[in-house]
Design a protein around this motif. Structure first.
Motif, PDB file in Angstrom:
ATOM      1  N   ASP A 123      46.665  34.262  39.728  1.00 21.59           N
ATOM      2  CA  ASP A 123      46.629  33.511  38.811  1.00 21.59           C
ATOM      3  C   ASP A 123      44.619  32.151  39.972  1.00 21.59           C
ATOM      4  O   ASP A 123      44.736  31.755  38.406  1.00 21.59           O
ATOM      5  CB  ASP A 123      47.642  32.276  39.535  1.00 21.59           C
ATOM      6  CG  ASP A 123      48.500  32.922  39.461  1.00 21.59           C
ATOM      7  OD1 ASP A 123      49.450  33.411  38.723  1.00 21.59           O
ATOM      8  OD2 ASP A 123      49.689  32.774  40.377  1.00 21.59           O
ATOM      9  N   VAL A 124      44.087  32.712  40.311  1.00 22.22           N
ATOM     10  CA  VAL A 124      42.626  31.990  40.480  1.00 22.22           C
ATOM     11  C   VAL A 124      41.855  33.257  39.704  1.00 22.22           C
ATOM     12  O   VAL A 124      41.352  31.967  39.105  1.00 22.22           O
ATOM     13  CB  VAL A 124      42.730  32.376  42.521  1.00 22.22           C
ATOM     14  CG1 VAL A 124      40.769  31.726  42.276  1.00 22.22           C
ATOM     15  CG2 VAL A 124      43.695  31.824  43.045  1.00 22.22           C
ATOM     16  N   PHE A 125      42.349  34.479  39.316  1.00 30.89           N
ATOM     17  CA  PHE A 125      41.386  35.022  38.523  1.00 30.89           C
ATOM     18  C   PHE A 125      41.227  34.795  37.235  1.00 30.89           C
ATOM     19  O   PHE A 125      40.763  34.270  36.192  1.00 30.89           O
ATOM     20  CB  PHE A 125      40.899  36.558  38.848  1.00 30.89           C
ATOM     21  CG  PHE A 125      40.885  36.491  39.857  1.00 30.89           C
ATOM     22  CD1 PHE A 125      39.554  37.795  39.346  1.00 30.89           C
ATOM     23  CD2 PHE A 125      41.328  36.879  40.903  1.00 30.89           C
ATOM     24  CE1 PHE A 125      39.415  38.291  40.888  1.00 30.89           C
ATOM     25  CE2 PHE A 125      40.468  38.047  42.209  1.00 30.89           C
ATOM     26  CZ  PHE A 125      39.477  38.332  41.868  1.00 30.89           C
ATOM     27  N   MET A 126      42.629  34.363  37.048  1.00 35.89           N
ATOM     28  CA  MET A 126      43.259  33.560  35.961  1.00 35.89           C
ATOM     29  C   MET A 126      42.928  32.273  35.212  1.00 35.89           C
ATOM     30  O   MET A 126      42.875  31.713  34.175  1.00 35.89           O
ATOM     31  CB  MET A 126      44.887  33.774  35.478  1.00 35.89           C
ATOM     32  CG  MET A 126      45.349  34.870  35.360  1.00 35.89           C
ATOM     33  SD  MET A 126      44.637  36.878  34.160  1.00 35.89           S
ATOM     34  CE  MET A 126      44.964  35.707  32.818  1.00 35.89           C
ATOM     35  N   ASN A 135      36.988  41.759  29.479  1.00 38.42           N
ATOM     36  CA  ASN A 135      37.315  42.216  30.183  1.00 38.42           C
ATOM     37  C   ASN A 135      37.149  41.079  31.778  1.00 38.42           C
ATOM     38  O   ASN A 135      37.578  39.493  31.680  1.00 38.42           O
ATOM     39  CB  ASN A 135      35.774  43.157  31.336  1.00 38.42           C
ATOM     40  CG  ASN A 135      34.304  42.104  30.844  1.00 38.42           C
ATOM     41  OD1 ASN A 135      34.107  40.526  31.151  1.00 38.42           O
ATOM     42  ND2 ASN A 135      33.852  42.877  30.390  1.00 38.42           N
ATOM     43  N   VAL A 136      36.758  41.091  32.957  1.00 37.31           N
ATOM     44  CA  VAL A 136      37.188  40.121  33.652  1.00 37.31           C
ATOM     45  C   VAL A 136      36.267  39.629  34.064  1.00 37.31           C
ATOM     46  O   VAL A 136      35.970  38.880  35.266  1.00 37.31           O
ATOM     47  CB  VAL A 136      37.351  41.037  34.901  1.00 37.31           C
ATOM     48  CG1 VAL A 136      38.530  41.967  34.978  1.00 37.31           C
ATOM     49  CG2 VAL A 136      36.360  42.164  35.713  1.00 37.31           C
ATOM     50  N   GLU A 137      34.778  39.886  33.214  1.00 39.36           N
ATOM     51  CA  GLU A 137      34.101  38.691  34.141  1.00 39.36           C
ATOM     52  C   GLU A 137      33.788  37.048  34.055  1.00 39.36           C
ATOM     53  O   GLU A 137      34.041  36.137  35.107  1.00 39.36           O
ATOM     54  CB  GLU A 137      32.961  38.695  32.893  1.00 39.36           C
ATOM     55  CG  GLU A 137      30.884  37.963  33.367  1.00 39.36           C
ATOM     56  CD  GLU A 137      30.307  38.325  32.279  1.00 39.36           C
ATOM     57  OE1 GLU A 137      29.408  37.574  32.582  1.00 39.36           O
ATOM     58  OE2 GLU A 137      30.128  38.679  31.828  1.00 39.36           O
ATOM     59  N   ALA A 142      35.261  32.498  38.114  1.00 37.47           N
ATOM     60  CA  ALA A 142      36.475  32.152  38.046  1.00 37.47           C
ATOM     61  C   ALA A 142      36.922  31.757  39.314  1.00 37.47           C
ATOM     62  O   ALA A 142      36.802  30.447  40.330  1.00 37.47           O
ATOM     63  CB  ALA A 142      37.769  31.973  37.305  1.00 37.47           C
ATOM     64  N   PHE A 143      36.919  32.659  40.496  1.00 36.75           N
ATOM     65  CA  PHE A 143      37.424  33.154  41.538  1.00 36.75           C
ATOM     66  C   PHE A 143      35.911  33.123  42.261  1.00 36.75           C
ATOM     67  O   PHE A 143      35.967  31.908  43.137  1.00 36.75           O
ATOM     68  CB  PHE A 143      37.126  34.996  41.702  1.00 36.75           C
ATOM     69  CG  PHE A 143      38.368  35.182  42.592  1.00 36.75           C
ATOM     70  CD1 PHE A 143      39.130  34.777  43.901  1.00 36.75           C
ATOM     71  CD2 PHE A 143      37.757  35.421  44.136  1.00 36.75           C
ATOM     72  CE1 PHE A 143      40.074  35.360  44.719  1.00 36.75           C
ATOM     73  CE2 PHE A 143      37.683  36.139  45.463  1.00 36.75           C
ATOM     74  CZ  PHE A 143      39.390  36.013  45.979  1.00 36.75           C
ATOM     75  N   ARG A 144      35.387  33.365  42.262  1.00 38.26           N
ATOM     76  CA  ARG A 144      34.071  32.762  43.403  1.00 38.26           C
ATOM     77  C   ARG A 144      33.936  31.280  43.820  1.00 38.26           C
ATOM     78  O   ARG A 144      33.652  30.750  44.378  1.00 38.26           O
ATOM     79  CB  ARG A 144      32.769  34.130  42.995  1.00 38.26           C
ATOM     80  CG  ARG A 144      31.671  32.996  44.057  1.00 38.26           C
ATOM     81  CD  ARG A 144      30.428  33.962  43.786  1.00 38.26           C
ATOM     82  NE  ARG A 144      29.208  34.194  44.717  1.00 38.26           N
ATOM     83  CZ  ARG A 144      28.285  33.213  44.790  1.00 38.26           C
ATOM     84  NH1 ARG A 144      28.802  31.721  44.494  1.00 38.26           N
ATOM     85  NH2 ARG A 144      28.041  33.416  45.953  1.00 38.26           N
ATOM     86  N   ASN A 145      34.148  31.111  42.462  1.00 38.53           N
ATOM     87  CA  ASN A 145      33.515  29.251  42.263  1.00 38.53           C
ATOM     88  C   ASN A 145      34.750  28.375  42.464  1.00 38.53           C
ATOM     89  O   ASN A 145      34.601  27.742  43.825  1.00 38.53           O
ATOM     90  CB  ASN A 145      33.598  28.847  40.575  1.00 38.53           C
ATOM     91  CG  ASN A 145      32.481  29.037  39.982  1.00 38.53           C
ATOM     92  OD1 ASN A 145      31.327  29.210  40.649  1.00 38.53           O
ATOM     93  ND2 ASN A 145      32.757  29.178  38.643  1.00 38.53           N
ATOM     94  N   ILE A 160      30.756  37.205  48.388  1.00 35.36           N
ATOM     95  CA  ILE A 160      31.043  37.531  47.304  1.00 35.36           C
ATOM     96  C   ILE A 160      30.767  37.243  46.497  1.00 35.36           C
ATOM     97  O   ILE A 160      29.840  36.399  45.984  1.00 35.36           O
ATOM     98  CB  ILE A 160      32.310  35.433  47.131  1.00 35.36           C
ATOM     99  CG1 ILE A 160      33.654  35.896  48.502  1.00 35.36           C
ATOM    100  CG2 ILE A 160      33.286  35.805  46.490  1.00 35.36           C
ATOM    101  CD1 ILE A 160      33.878  37.183  48.422  1.00 35.36           C
ATOM    102  N   SER A 161      30.343  38.496  45.409  1.00 35.88           N
ATOM    103  CA  SER A 161      30.079  38.000  44.655  1.00 35.88           C
ATOM    104  C   SER A 161      30.037  37.799  42.918  1.00 35.88           C
ATOM    105  O   SER A 161      31.616  37.399  42.928  1.00 35.88           O
ATOM    106  CB  SER A 161      29.682  39.970  44.530  1.00 35.88           C
ATOM    107  OG  SER A 161      30.091  40.568  44.588  1.00 35.88           O
TER     108      SER A 161
END
Length: 260
Positions: A123-126, A135-137, A142-145, A160-161
């Motif tokens: 859900d964090v990626f979403m 794609n997942v860019e 969002a995940f890193r932020n 975390i890249s």
């Protein structure tokens, strides 16, 4: 993708994908770490941590992850949610290459925040993507932020890249492959359903990079986010719904010297 014909590439990569995407692959790869668990949250947590620690010799990576599981009393999700401050002393002195206990303590803190707010790490990626995203860019950004949205050690940023930093995001893309792909072969888990396999980006490590260049799947001189996208887009010409399955083929061919 003109160095080899599509038919030749398809035949080669399909055969190698089938050869290497087997349960025999698990024991000697960091993916064996999340395979020790059946609880979804434990699989996510140790899949994530194993992917972040995945540089250097695979045997060392597996040993360090095993050590960390022991330090968390064999129950990562339980430890993260319910640890007391005194329990954190069990983590002191942990180190793998440039990842140390300062980084680990922040990881434990942010994972507790994450599982308090979200039911799944997916859900964090979403927050940065949806099922229509190319794609997942956006999900990686969002995940890193989110990961660094709390006060954090500056030194931990490097672990975390993000595509925003032009990184190929090899480790996070590998983690996403583990969680998202659903082929029932026993290696990848397929426990996430909001991110689609077609949205994944191929993890571009040194072995994959070398073989992909030899096959003409990569033309860019550097290895960065655009390179990983280029590779994946070329793989989509072979399988648009599940291009990252060929990570097995490229990696497997790469670690066997003289394959190409």
């Amino acid at each position: 993708m003109n160095k080899y014909s599509r038919d030749v590439l398809y035949s080669l990569l399909e055969s190698k994908y089938k050869a290497y995407n087997t349960k025999d692959f698990i024991a000697f790869d960091p993916v064996c770490i999340p395979h020790r668990f059946s609880k979804k949250e434990d699989i996510e947590i140790m899949g994530f941590i194993a992917s972040i620690l995945a540089w250097g010799q695979r045997k060392t990576i597996i040993n360090k992850c095993s050590e960390l599981i022991e330090r968390m009393d064999g129950a990562p999700h339980q430890f993260i949610l319910h640890h007391q401050d005194t329990d954190l002393k069990q983590l002191e002195g942990f180190v793998h290459r440039t990842f140390n206990d300062t980084d680990l303590l922040y990881f434990i803190f942010i994972l507790k925040e994450m599982y308090t707010e979200f039911s799944s790490m997916e859900d964090v990626f979403m927050q940065g993507m949806n099922k229509k995203s190319e794609n997942v860019e956006g999900g990686l950004i969002a995940f890193r932020n989110y990961f660094f949205s709390f006060e954090h050690p500056t030194r931990t940023l490097k672990h975390i890249s993000s595509p925003e930093k032009k990184s190929a995001c090899k480790r996070l893309n590998m983690f996403l492959r583990w969680m998202v792909r659903q082929d029932k072969k026993g290696v990848d888990f397929g426990i996430w359903t909001k991110i689609q396999p077609a949205q994944l980006i191929c993890p571009c490590d040194v072995h994959v990079d070398r073989i992909a260049r030899q096959l003409g799947l990569i033309t860019r001189t550097q290895t960065d986010w655009k390179t990983a996208v280029e590779l994946t887009n070329n793989l989509k010409k072979l399988d648009p719904k599940d291009p990252v399955k060929y990570d097995f083929a490229l990696f497997g061919m790469g670690v066997i010297e003289g394959m190409i």
